[in-house]
Design an enzyme around this catalytic site. Structure first.
Site, PDB file in Angstrom:
ATOM      1  CG  ASP A   8      -1.724   1.205   1.402  1.00  0.00           C
ATOM      2  OD1 ASP A   8      -2.346   1.623   0.404  1.00  0.00           O
ATOM      3  OD2 ASP A   8      -1.762   1.787   2.508  1.00  0.00           O
ATOM      4  CG  LEU A   9       1.663   5.694  -1.867  1.00  0.00           C
ATOM      5  CD1 LEU A   9       3.176   5.545  -1.979  1.00  0.00           C
ATOM      6  CD2 LEU A   9       1.122   6.426  -3.102  1.00  0.00           C
ATOM      7  CG  ASP A  10      -2.036   7.380   0.225  1.00  0.00           C
ATOM      8  OD1 ASP A  10      -1.127   8.152  -0.095  1.00  0.00           O
ATOM      9  OD2 ASP A  10      -3.029   7.161  -0.497  1.00  0.00           O
ATOM     10  CB  THR A  16       0.155  10.600   1.654  1.00  0.00           C
ATOM     11  OG1 THR A  16       0.430   9.211   1.523  1.00  0.00           O
ATOM     12  CG2 THR A  16       1.190  11.391   0.878  1.00  0.00           C
ATOM     13  CE  LYS A  44      -5.097   6.194   8.803  1.00  0.00           C
ATOM     14  NZ  LYS A  44      -4.194   5.846   9.909  1.00  0.00           N
ATOM     15  NE  ARG A  48      -9.500  11.703  -5.551  1.00  0.00           N
ATOM     16  CZ  ARG A  48      -8.883  12.020  -6.692  1.00  0.00           C
ATOM     17  NH1 ARG A  48      -9.465  12.829  -7.556  1.00  0.00           N
ATOM     18  NH2 ARG A  48      -7.675  11.539  -6.968  1.00  0.00           N
ATOM     19  CB  SER A 113      -1.879   2.615  -3.841  1.00  0.00           C
ATOM     20  OG  SER A 113      -2.506   3.832  -3.523  1.00  0.00           O
ATOM     21  CB  ALA A 114      -7.369   2.964  -2.884  1.00  0.00           C
ATOM     22  CB  SER A 115      -3.793   6.959  -4.071  1.00  0.00           C
ATOM     23  OG  SER A 115      -3.552   8.264  -4.530  1.00  0.00           O
ATOM     24  CE  LYS A 116      -9.651   7.374 -10.052  1.00  0.00           C
ATOM     25  NZ  LYS A 116     -10.896   7.814 -10.554  1.00  0.00           N
ATOM     26  CG  ASN A 117      -3.444  12.224  -6.267  1.00  0.00           C
ATOM     27  OD1 ASN A 117      -3.344  12.986  -7.225  1.00  0.00           O
ATOM     28  ND2 ASN A 117      -4.490  12.238  -5.457  1.00  0.00           N
ATOM     29  CE  LYS A 144      -5.701  -1.108  -1.086  1.00  0.00           C
ATOM     30  NZ  LYS A 144      -4.537  -0.401  -0.521  1.00  0.00           N
ATOM     31  CD  GLU A 168      -3.578  -1.799   2.909  1.00  0.00           C
ATOM     32  OE1 GLU A 168      -3.681  -0.849   3.712  1.00  0.00           O
ATOM     33  OE2 GLU A 168      -3.946  -1.701   1.734  1.00  0.00           O
ATOM     34  CG  ASP A 169      -2.110   2.836   6.321  1.00  0.00           C
ATOM     35  OD1 ASP A 169      -2.510   2.385   5.213  1.00  0.00           O
ATOM     36  OD2 ASP A 169      -2.330   4.007   6.681  1.00  0.00           O
TER      37      ASP A 169
HETATM   38  C1  BG6 Z   1      -5.901   5.471  -0.291  1.00  0.00           C
HETATM   39  C2  BG6 Z   1      -6.041   6.318   0.957  1.00  0.00           C
HETATM   40  O1  BG6 Z   1      -4.593   5.022  -0.398  1.00  0.00           O
HETATM   41  O2  BG6 Z   1      -6.221   6.245  -1.451  1.00  0.00           O
HETATM   42  C3  BG6 Z   1      -7.422   6.961   1.022  1.00  0.00           C
HETATM   43  O3  BG6 Z   1      -5.837   5.498   2.097  1.00  0.00           O
HETATM   44  C4  BG6 Z   1      -7.679   7.738  -0.258  1.00  0.00           C
HETATM   45  O4  BG6 Z   1      -7.468   7.812   2.153  1.00  0.00           O
HETATM   46  C5  BG6 Z   1      -7.532   6.809  -1.458  1.00  0.00           C
HETATM   47  O5  BG6 Z   1      -8.984   8.297  -0.252  1.00  0.00           O
HETATM   48  C6  BG6 Z   1      -7.759   7.512  -2.789  1.00  0.00           C
HETATM   49  O6  BG6 Z   1      -6.755   8.460  -2.988  1.00  0.00           O
HETATM   50  P1  BG6 Z   1      -6.765   9.575  -4.124  1.00  0.00           P
HETATM   51  O7  BG6 Z   1      -5.365  10.121  -4.069  1.00  0.00           O
HETATM   52  O8  BG6 Z   1      -7.052   8.888  -5.429  1.00  0.00           O
HETATM   53  O9  BG6 Z   1      -7.810  10.560  -3.773  1.00  0.00           O
HETATM   54 MG    MG Z   2      -2.877   3.224   3.385  1.00  0.00          MG
END
Ligand code: BG6
Ligand code: MG
Length: 217
Positions: A8-10, A16, A44, A48, A113-117, A144, A168-169
């Site tokens: 996982d990333l964040d 982050t 977590k 988004r 990771s779930a993040s688009k960033n 997730k 994972e956190d």
């Molecule tokens: C996960 C975070 O890694 O990414 C969440 O734990 C976050 O808090 C999710 O909402 C989506 O991230 P992003 O950057 O696409 O808004």
């Molecule tokens: Mg995380």
């Protein structure tokens, strides 16, 4: 036998998670309510759009689809502003060492990771090249605790699910790992992550071979 590590990333590689919390809190405050750390734990690992739905429900706020999208964009702009300031100093303790140990042991690693960033952040902290595969919020459709992100990670590494270990956190992230038939190390307390197969506060000073042995015994 473990042959691949899915990170996982964040909150695992960089903290982050605190930036997400701060941006969500700012959004909630603008809407006239507050969120606390306990509630933030439940966000977590959640995508988004699923996060915003949960926060609006928490505040008892009902909005149309367009308004929700606008808010999500605003929150993300605040979040990205914080991410833009990040440096390699923000890589969490022990992460660079554990990555080196992964390479030395000949294991593979993917992001999950779930993040688009995620790509933006990995480039910013100089760790993009270390990954054999990247699975992130741009390549999955289910948040997730659905196991999609980790199943795709194992596939991308050419490994069976049970050959992968998740780091994972998030409670939801550990549920996702288990749903994929994988073990998970929880970065966080037993109280927050009672479902983890092992809890660590960080990788600082940890030996990966020892951890793998412990997990498999
Ligand atoms: C996960 C975070 O890694 O990414 C969440 O734990 C976050 O808090 C999710 O909402 C989506 O991230 P992003 O950057 O696409 O808004
Ligand atoms: Mg995380």
């Amino acid at each position: 036998m473990i042959k691949g590590i899915l990170f996982d990333l964040d909150g695992v590689i960089v903290d982050t998670a605190v930036y997400h919390y701060s941006a969500w809190r700012r959004m909630a405050n603008e809407l006239g309510f507050d969120i606390d750390e306990e509630f933030n734990e439940t966000l977590k690992g959640i995508s988004r759009m699923d996060s915003i739905d949960r926060i609006l429900e928490k505040g008892g706020v009902t909005l149309g689809k367009e308004e929700i999208l606008k808010l999500a964009t605003k929150k993300n702009d605040w979040y990205v502003e914080m991410v833009e300031q990040m440096t390699t100093d923000e890589i969490l303790p022990g992460i660079e060492s554990i990555i080196q140990q992964i390479k030395d042991l000949g294991l593979k690693m993917s992001l999950g990771s779930a993040s688009k960033n995620a790509p933006k952040i990995l480039v910013k902290i100089g760790l993009m090249d270390k990954f054999d595969a990247i699975v992130d919020g741009n390549s999955v459709t289910k948040s997730k605790p659905h196991p999609e992100v980790f199943i795709k990670g194992a596939e991308a590494l050419g490994l069976k699910n049970e050959e992968c270990l998740v780091i994972e956190d998030a409670f939801a992230g550990i549920e996702a790992a288990h749903a994929a038939g994988m073990k998970a190390i929880g970065i966080g307390s037993k109280e927050n992550l009672p479902n983890a197969d092992m809890n660590l506060s960080s990788f600082d000073g940890e030996n990966l071979s020892d951890l793998l042995k412990k997990l498999q015994s």
